[in-house]
Design a protein around this motif. Structure first.
Motif, PDB file in Angstrom:
ATOM      1  N   ALA A  11      47.661  14.459  54.033  1.00 30.57           N
ATOM      2  CA  ALA A  11      46.308  14.708  54.512  1.00 30.57           C
ATOM      3  C   ALA A  11      45.354  15.095  53.392  1.00 30.57           C
ATOM      4  O   ALA A  11      44.237  14.609  53.305  1.00 30.57           O
ATOM      5  CB  ALA A  11      46.341  15.812  55.570  1.00 30.57           C
ATOM      6  N   ILE A  12      45.786  15.982  52.513  1.00 38.37           N
ATOM      7  CA  ILE A  12      44.885  16.547  51.510  1.00 38.37           C
ATOM      8  C   ILE A  12      45.406  16.226  50.117  1.00 38.37           C
ATOM      9  O   ILE A  12      46.429  16.759  49.688  1.00 38.37           O
ATOM     10  CB  ILE A  12      44.770  18.085  51.675  1.00 38.37           C
ATOM     11  N   ALA A  13      44.714  15.347  49.420  1.00 42.38           N
ATOM     12  CA  ALA A  13      45.057  15.030  48.024  1.00 42.38           C
ATOM     13  C   ALA A  13      43.799  15.279  47.179  1.00 42.38           C
ATOM     14  O   ALA A  13      43.568  16.390  46.727  1.00 42.38           O
ATOM     15  CB  ALA A  13      45.550  13.595  47.903  1.00 42.38           C
ATOM     16  N   GLY A  14      42.976  14.248  46.989  1.00 37.37           N
ATOM     17  CA  GLY A  14      41.721  14.448  46.277  1.00 37.37           C
ATOM     18  C   GLY A  14      40.847  15.502  46.927  1.00 37.37           C
ATOM     19  O   GLY A  14      40.046  16.167  46.255  1.00 37.37           O
ATOM     20  N   ALA A  15      41.017  15.689  48.229  1.00 40.35           N
ATOM     21  CA  ALA A  15      40.211  16.675  48.955  1.00 40.35           C
ATOM     22  C   ALA A  15      40.453  18.092  48.428  1.00 40.35           C
ATOM     23  O   ALA A  15      39.549  18.938  48.481  1.00 40.35           O
ATOM     24  CB  ALA A  15      40.523  16.610  50.448  1.00 40.35           C
ATOM     25  N   VAL A  16      41.647  18.383  47.918  1.00 44.11           N
ATOM     26  CA  VAL A  16      41.921  19.733  47.405  1.00 44.11           C
ATOM     27  C   VAL A  16      41.168  19.961  46.099  1.00 44.11           C
ATOM     28  O   VAL A  16      40.732  21.078  45.807  1.00 44.11           O
ATOM     29  CB  VAL A  16      43.442  19.977  47.231  1.00 44.11           C
ATOM     30  N   ILE A  17      40.975  18.897  45.320  1.00 47.44           N
ATOM     31  CA  ILE A  17      40.204  19.016  44.075  1.00 47.44           C
ATOM     32  C   ILE A  17      38.742  19.297  44.407  1.00 47.44           C
ATOM     33  O   ILE A  17      38.103  20.152  43.785  1.00 47.44           O
ATOM     34  CB  ILE A  17      40.319  17.737  43.215  1.00 47.44           C
ATOM     35  N   ARG A  18      38.215  18.580  45.401  1.00 51.87           N
ATOM     36  CA  ARG A  18      36.828  18.828  45.825  1.00 51.87           C
ATOM     37  C   ARG A  18      36.664  20.244  46.361  1.00 51.87           C
ATOM     38  O   ARG A  18      35.623  20.872  46.180  1.00 51.87           O
ATOM     39  CB  ARG A  18      36.411  17.794  46.873  1.00 51.87           C
ATOM     40  N   TRP A  19      37.699  20.739  47.045  1.00 48.32           N
ATOM     41  CA  TRP A  19      37.646  22.104  47.590  1.00 48.32           C
ATOM     42  C   TRP A  19      37.555  23.119  46.454  1.00 48.32           C
ATOM     43  O   TRP A  19      36.786  24.079  46.527  1.00 48.32           O
ATOM     44  CB  TRP A  19      38.887  22.349  48.447  1.00 48.32           C
ATOM     45  N   LEU A  20      38.333  22.916  45.397  1.00 44.23           N
ATOM     46  CA  LEU A  20      38.262  23.812  44.243  1.00 44.23           C
ATOM     47  C   LEU A  20      36.881  23.763  43.588  1.00 44.23           C
ATOM     48  O   LEU A  20      36.374  24.766  43.094  1.00 44.23           O
ATOM     49  CB  LEU A  20      39.331  23.438  43.211  1.00 44.23           C
ATOM     50  N   ARG A  21      36.287  22.575  43.607  1.00 39.08           N
ATOM     51  CA  ARG A  21      34.950  22.403  43.015  1.00 39.08           C
ATOM     52  C   ARG A  21      33.853  22.972  43.906  1.00 39.08           C
ATOM     53  O   ARG A  21      33.021  23.772  43.464  1.00 39.08           O
ATOM     54  CB  ARG A  21      34.694  20.914  42.755  1.00 39.08           C
ATOM     55  N   ILE A  38      35.568  26.738  40.779  1.00 36.05           N
ATOM     56  CA  ILE A  38      36.305  26.974  39.529  1.00 36.05           C
ATOM     57  C   ILE A  38      36.262  25.754  38.600  1.00 36.05           C
ATOM     58  O   ILE A  38      36.683  25.839  37.455  1.00 36.05           O
ATOM     59  CB  ILE A  38      37.768  27.418  39.781  1.00 36.05           C
ATOM     60  N   ILE A  39      35.782  24.628  39.135  1.00 29.28           N
ATOM     61  CA  ILE A  39      35.504  23.467  38.286  1.00 29.28           C
ATOM     62  C   ILE A  39      34.130  22.922  38.669  1.00 29.28           C
ATOM     63  O   ILE A  39      33.678  23.097  39.806  1.00 29.28           O
ATOM     64  CB  ILE A  39      36.571  22.354  38.430  1.00 29.28           C
ATOM     65  N   LYS A  40      33.476  22.283  37.699  1.00 31.09           N
ATOM     66  CA  LYS A  40      32.150  21.721  37.972  1.00 31.09           C
ATOM     67  C   LYS A  40      32.230  20.247  38.349  1.00 31.09           C
ATOM     68  O   LYS A  40      31.350  19.707  39.006  1.00 31.09           O
ATOM     69  CB  LYS A  40      31.241  21.885  36.757  1.00 31.09           C
ATOM     70  N   SER A  41      33.300  19.568  37.900  1.00 33.15           N
ATOM     71  CA  SER A  41      33.505  18.166  38.260  1.00 33.15           C
ATOM     72  C   SER A  41      34.992  17.952  38.507  1.00 33.15           C
ATOM     73  O   SER A  41      35.835  18.716  38.007  1.00 33.15           O
ATOM     74  CB  SER A  41      33.018  17.233  37.139  1.00 33.15           C
ATOM     75  N   SER A  42      35.311  16.917  39.264  1.00 34.06           N
ATOM     76  CA  SER A  42      36.707  16.648  39.607  1.00 34.06           C
ATOM     77  C   SER A  42      37.544  16.379  38.355  1.00 34.06           C
ATOM     78  O   SER A  42      38.737  16.693  38.321  1.00 34.06           O
ATOM     79  CB  SER A  42      36.792  15.446  40.557  1.00 34.06           C
ATOM     80  N   GLU A  98      37.436  17.862  35.543  1.00 32.20           N
ATOM     81  CA  GLU A  98      37.753  19.091  34.811  1.00 32.20           C
ATOM     82  C   GLU A  98      39.140  19.629  35.128  1.00 32.20           C
ATOM     83  O   GLU A  98      39.712  20.386  34.339  1.00 32.20           O
ATOM     84  CB  GLU A  98      36.727  20.183  35.142  1.00 32.20           C
ATOM     85  N   ILE A  99      39.683  19.278  36.297  1.00 33.33           N
ATOM     86  CA  ILE A  99      40.948  19.874  36.706  1.00 33.33           C
ATOM     87  C   ILE A  99      42.082  19.506  35.746  1.00 33.33           C
ATOM     88  O   ILE A  99      42.981  20.309  35.493  1.00 33.33           O
ATOM     89  CB  ILE A  99      41.309  19.508  38.166  1.00 33.33           C
ATOM     90  N   GLU A 100      42.019  18.303  35.187  1.00 29.69           N
ATOM     91  CA  GLU A 100      43.058  17.897  34.243  1.00 29.69           C
ATOM     92  C   GLU A 100      43.014  18.769  32.988  1.00 29.69           C
ATOM     93  O   GLU A 100      44.051  19.194  32.465  1.00 29.69           O
ATOM     94  CB  GLU A 100      42.890  16.419  33.866  1.00 29.69           C
ATOM     95  N   LYS A 101      41.811  19.085  32.542  1.00 30.76           N
ATOM     96  CA  LYS A 101      41.648  19.930  31.352  1.00 30.76           C
ATOM     97  C   LYS A 101      42.193  21.335  31.612  1.00 30.76           C
ATOM     98  O   LYS A 101      42.909  21.906  30.778  1.00 30.76           O
ATOM     99  CB  LYS A 101      40.164  19.978  30.985  1.00 30.76           C
ATOM    100  N   GLN A 137      55.098   2.701  42.738  1.00 33.16           N
ATOM    101  CA  GLN A 137      53.871   2.102  42.224  1.00 33.16           C
ATOM    102  C   GLN A 137      52.679   2.877  42.785  1.00 33.16           C
ATOM    103  O   GLN A 137      52.658   3.223  43.973  1.00 33.16           O
ATOM    104  CB  GLN A 137      53.805   0.626  42.628  1.00 33.16           C
ATOM    105  N   VAL A 138      51.707   3.155  41.933  1.00 34.43           N
ATOM    106  CA  VAL A 138      50.607   4.036  42.333  1.00 34.43           C
ATOM    107  C   VAL A 138      49.258   3.388  42.025  1.00 34.43           C
ATOM    108  O   VAL A 138      49.139   2.537  41.144  1.00 34.43           O
ATOM    109  CB  VAL A 138      50.698   5.403  41.620  1.00 34.43           C
ATOM    110  N   ASP A 139      48.246   3.812  42.775  1.00 34.47           N
ATOM    111  CA  ASP A 139      46.873   3.388  42.512  1.00 34.47           C
ATOM    112  C   ASP A 139      45.932   4.414  43.116  1.00 34.47           C
ATOM    113  O   ASP A 139      46.361   5.399  43.713  1.00 34.47           O
ATOM    114  CB  ASP A 139      46.613   1.981  43.088  1.00 34.47           C
ATOM    115  N   GLY A 140      44.650   4.188  42.979  1.00 36.14           N
ATOM    116  CA  GLY A 140      43.649   5.126  43.494  1.00 36.14           C
ATOM    117  C   GLY A 140      43.036   5.942  42.371  1.00 36.14           C
ATOM    118  O   GLY A 140      43.583   6.059  41.270  1.00 36.14           O
ATOM    119  N   GLY A 141      41.879   6.531  42.672  1.00 40.11           N
ATOM    120  CA  GLY A 141      41.099   7.235  41.656  1.00 40.11           C
ATOM    121  C   GLY A 141      41.836   8.352  40.947  1.00 40.11           C
ATOM    122  O   GLY A 141      41.658   8.563  39.739  1.00 40.11           O
TER     123      GLY A 141
END
Length: 587
Positions: free
Chosen positions: A357-367, A372-376, A378-381, A457-461
C-alpha cells in the motif's frame, strides 16, 4: 540530413501513460525500443471528504491532448517527422471509474478511485449515510474509500465466504474494484441514475474514457476496454473472458453501460481531429494497444515466461508474477488477474498480483508531514549518511495493513528509537520498510507458485534510488535487476500497439526483442543478517496491530462512550456520587 535521420529511425510508436498523478505521452523507435521524446503533465487530485479521492475526467483527457501536442512539437525540433508514428498504445491507472453521457461526451460525475491496495478486509473509513456528494464533472480515482458501506451490504448477500465472486473474477469483494464504485454512483448520483434510465450512460475505466474520446467521442467514439482492465472491475469472468451476467445481476449493474471487451493488442479505432490538438496531430493513427498499468509494465519488462515477475515502485508497489495460461488462486492473500492477451486470436496469460500500500507515499509523508526532507530525492542522501537504521523500524500502516495481513486495526509506528536516533536513521528505516513489505509479498507469491524467484525485475520512479535497490537485494537475498530504460509501463503499451494485426511494426518474437541493458544489484550481506532484520521487522509489524478498536473512534464520533474505559469511568463515578449522597442523606 532530415531525410537520412527519418530513414534510420523507421516506424515509431506512441504511448499514452495515464497515472494517478500525471499523464505522459512517449514515442519509441519500434526497432530498437529507444525512447525518442516525451512530455508530462501533472494532474490534480481532489479530496472533497476524508477517504474520498477524485479526479476530473475532462482534465485527464485535456492532459492527454497536451502531452501528444507537446511531444509532437519536440519531435519536430529533433527533425523527426510525426508521420512516422504508426500506432498508439494506452496504459492507465486501473479500477478508477468514470460514467459519462454518450450524447454530449460530458462526464456525469468525478472519476472514483480504489483504495491503495486491495484485499478481503480493506482498512477503510465508512462514509456516513446522508452525506452530500461533490459536484459532477470529475472522476473518483483508485484510492477512494467511500464504497465500504456498499461492500458491507453486498457481502451480506454472499452465502458463506466470497468464493462466488472470487472464483469467477480472481478478486475478493472489495472497495478496490470498479463494480462497487459504479454501484455507489448508481445509488447516490441522480445524474447517473437518470442517464442510465434514458440509455445515455456509458461506464468505463480510464482507458475506455480515453479511447472513446480520442476516436471521436460523441461523434462515433469506440466504447471498449481490454481484458486486463476488464479483469479489475469484478464484473468480468476471467475464464470465459466475458462480462458475467450473474455478477452483473449480483451488483445490479445494467450490462448496456459496459464497454466491449477486446484483446490488449488490436486496432480499436483511429485518432480523430480534436479542437484540442493543433492541426489534428496524429489524426488517422490507429489506437491499437491497451493495458492496465501493471500489465503494461509486465509486458515492458518482457516477462513473457511462466514464473517471471516484476515489481513496480510508485505510490505503492505492485508485484506481478506471470503464471502462464493457467489461473493460480492464491492461498496467501494475493489476487488472480489477467496479465495480457496480445492479439484477438492469441492466448490469454494470467498473473498473481500482490500490492504494497505505502511505498513512495512514505517518502512524501516524511517530506510533507514531518518536513525532514525538502524533496523526495533527499532521502537517498540522508540514508547514505548513516548506512543503517540503527535498530529503528518504520511500519507505515497509515490506513491498516494490507497483503498478506489484511489487518484494518493496524496503524503506522516507528519503534526501536533511542536518544541516538536521528532523521537519517528514520529515512533509512522508511526505505527498509518498502523492501520488507515487498519481501512479504514475494514470500507469499513463492508459496503460491511453489517455485522461488531467482531474481526480481524492477521499475518505477523509486528505482532511481540506489540505496533502496541495494537494500531490496539484501532483504530479498536475491539479485534485483533494473532496466536502464525505466519507462517500462509506456514501453509495454507501445509494444502491444506496434505488434497489433494491421500495424505490424513491432515483433514480439523472442529472437526479435531488443536486448535491454540492465543494472544488477547483488545481495551484499549474509543470509543470516538478512533473516534477523526481516524477523525484527515482523516483530515491529505485530506491534502496529490493534490500534483501532472501533470505526467510530476514528470517524470523529463525539460520543464519550466511543471510548469504553472513559465511559465506564464516568458512569461508575456517577453511581458512586449518587450512592454517597444517598448514604449521607443529602437531598
Amino acid at each position: 540530413m532530415a531525410a537520412a535521420k527519418k530513414a534510420v529511425l523507421g516506424p515509431l510508436v506512441g504511448a499514452v501513460d495515464q497515472g494517478t498523478s500525471s499523464t505522459r505521452f512517449l514515442v519509441f523507435n519500434s526497432k530498437t525500443a529507444e525512447l525518442l521524446s516525451h512530455h508530462q503533465v501533472e494532474i490534480k487530485q481532489e479530496f472533497p471528504r476524508e477517504g474520498w479521492v477524485e479526479q476530473d475526467p475532462k482534465e485527464i483527457l485535456q492532459s492527454v491532448y497536451e502531452c501528444i501536442e507537446k511531444t509532437c512539437e519536440k519531435l519536430g525540433q529533433l527533425n523527426i517527422d510525426i508521420s512516422n508514428i504508426k500506432a498508439i498504445g494506452v496504459s492507465n491507472q486501473r479500477e478508477t471509474t468514470v460514467v459519462w453521457d454518450k450524447l454530449t461526451g460530458e462526464p456525469l460525475y468525478n472519476a472514483v478511485a480504489a483504495p491503495v491496495s486491495p484485499g478481503p478486509s480493506d482498512p477503510v473509513a465508512v462514509v456516513p449515510s446522508g452525506s452530500s456528494v461533490p459536484a459532477a464533472g470529475a472522476s473518483s480515482v483508485w484510492l477512494d474509500l467511500r464504497t465500504q458501506s456498499t461492500v458491507e451490504n453486498l457481502s451480506k448477500r454472499i452465502p458463506g465466504n466470497n468464493n462466488f465472486v472470487k472464483s469467477k473474477t480472481g478478486l475478493p469483494l472489495s472497495t478496490y474494484f470498479s463494480a462497487v464504485k459504479l454501484r455507489w454512483l448508481l445509488d447516490n448520483v441522480r445524474k447517473v441514475q437518470k442517464a442510465v434510465e434514458e440509455d445515455r450512460a456509458l461506464f468505463g475505466t480510464i482507458d475506455s474514457w480515453l479511447i472513446w474520446s480520442l476516436t471521436g467521442g460523441a461523434n462515433g467514439g469506440v466504447h471498449c476496454t481490454d481484458v486486463t482492465n476488464a479483469s479489475r472491475t469484478m464484473l468480468f469472468n476471467i475464464h470465459s473472458l466475458e462480462w458475467d451476467k450473474e455478477l452483473c445481476e449480483f451488483f445490479e449493474i445494467p450490462m448496456k453501460v459496459l464497454p466491449n471487451v477486446r484483446s490488449s493488442s488490436e486496432i480499436y479505432g483511429l485518432m480523430k481531429i480534436s479542437h484540442s490538438l493543433k492541426a489534428g496531430a496524429l489524426e488517422g493513427v490507429p489506437i491499437s494497444g491497451c493495458l492496465g498499468d501493471q500489465s503494461a509494465a509486465l509486458v515492458g519488462q518482457m516477462c513473457f515466461q511462466d514464473g517471471q515477475a516484476k515489481n513496480t515502485y510508485g505510490t505503492g508497489c505492485f508485484l506481478l508474477c506471470n503464471t502462464g495460461r493457467k489461473c493460480v488462486f492464491s492461498e496467501h492473500g494475493l489476487l488472480t488477474t489477467v496479465a495480457y492477451k496480445l492479439g484477438r486470436d492469441k492466448p490469454v496469460y494470467y498473473a498473481l498480483e500482490g500490492s504494497v500500500a505505502i511505498a513512495g507515499a512514505v517518502i512524501r509523508w516524511l517530506r510533507d508531514n514531518l518536513g525532514i526532507i525538502k524533496s523526495s530525492e533527499e532521502i537517498e542522501k540522508l540514508a547514505k549518511e548513516v548506512g543503517t537504521s540503527y535498530g529503528c523500524y518504520f511500519v507505515p500502516a497509515f490506513s491498516g495493513l494490507y497483503a498478506p495481513y489484511w489487518e484494518p486495526s493496524a496503524r503506522g509506528i516507528i519503534c526501536g528509537l533511542t536518544q541516538f536516533t536521528n532523521k537519517c536513521h528514520i529515512a533509512f528505516a522508511a526505505l527498509e520498510a518498502v523492501c520488507f513489505q515487498t519481501r512479504e509479498i514475494l514470500d507469499a507469491m513463492n508459496r503460491d507458485c511453489g517455485i522461488p524467484l531467482s531474481h526480481l525485475q524492477v521499475d518505477g520512479g523509486m528505482t532511481n534510488n540506489k540505496i533502496l535497490m541495494q537494500l531490496q537485494a539484501d532483504i530479498l537475498y536475491i539479485p534485483v535487476v533494473k532496466p536502464s530504460m525505466p519507462e517500462t509501463t509506456a514501453l509495454g503499451a507501445a509494444m502491444a500497439a506496434g505488434a497489433a494485426e494491421g500495424v505490424g511494426v513491432w515483433s514480439l518474437e523472442p529472437e526479435d526483442l531488443s536486448a535491454v541493458t540492465m543494472e544488477r544489484f547483488e545481495p551484499q550481506i549474509n543470509a543470516e543478517e538478512s533473516e534477523i532484520r526481516y524477523s525484527t521487522w515482523k516483530k515491529a509489524v505485530m506491534k502496529s496491530v490493534g490500534w483501532v478498536t472501533t470505526q467510530s473512534s476514528e470517524s470523529g464520533d463525539p460520543s464519550i462512550f466511543c471510548s469504553l474505559p472513559l465511559g465506564f469511568f464516568i458512569v461508575s463515578s456517577m453511581v458512586m456520587l449518587i450512592g454517597a449522597r444517598y448514604i449521607s442523606g443529602i437531598p
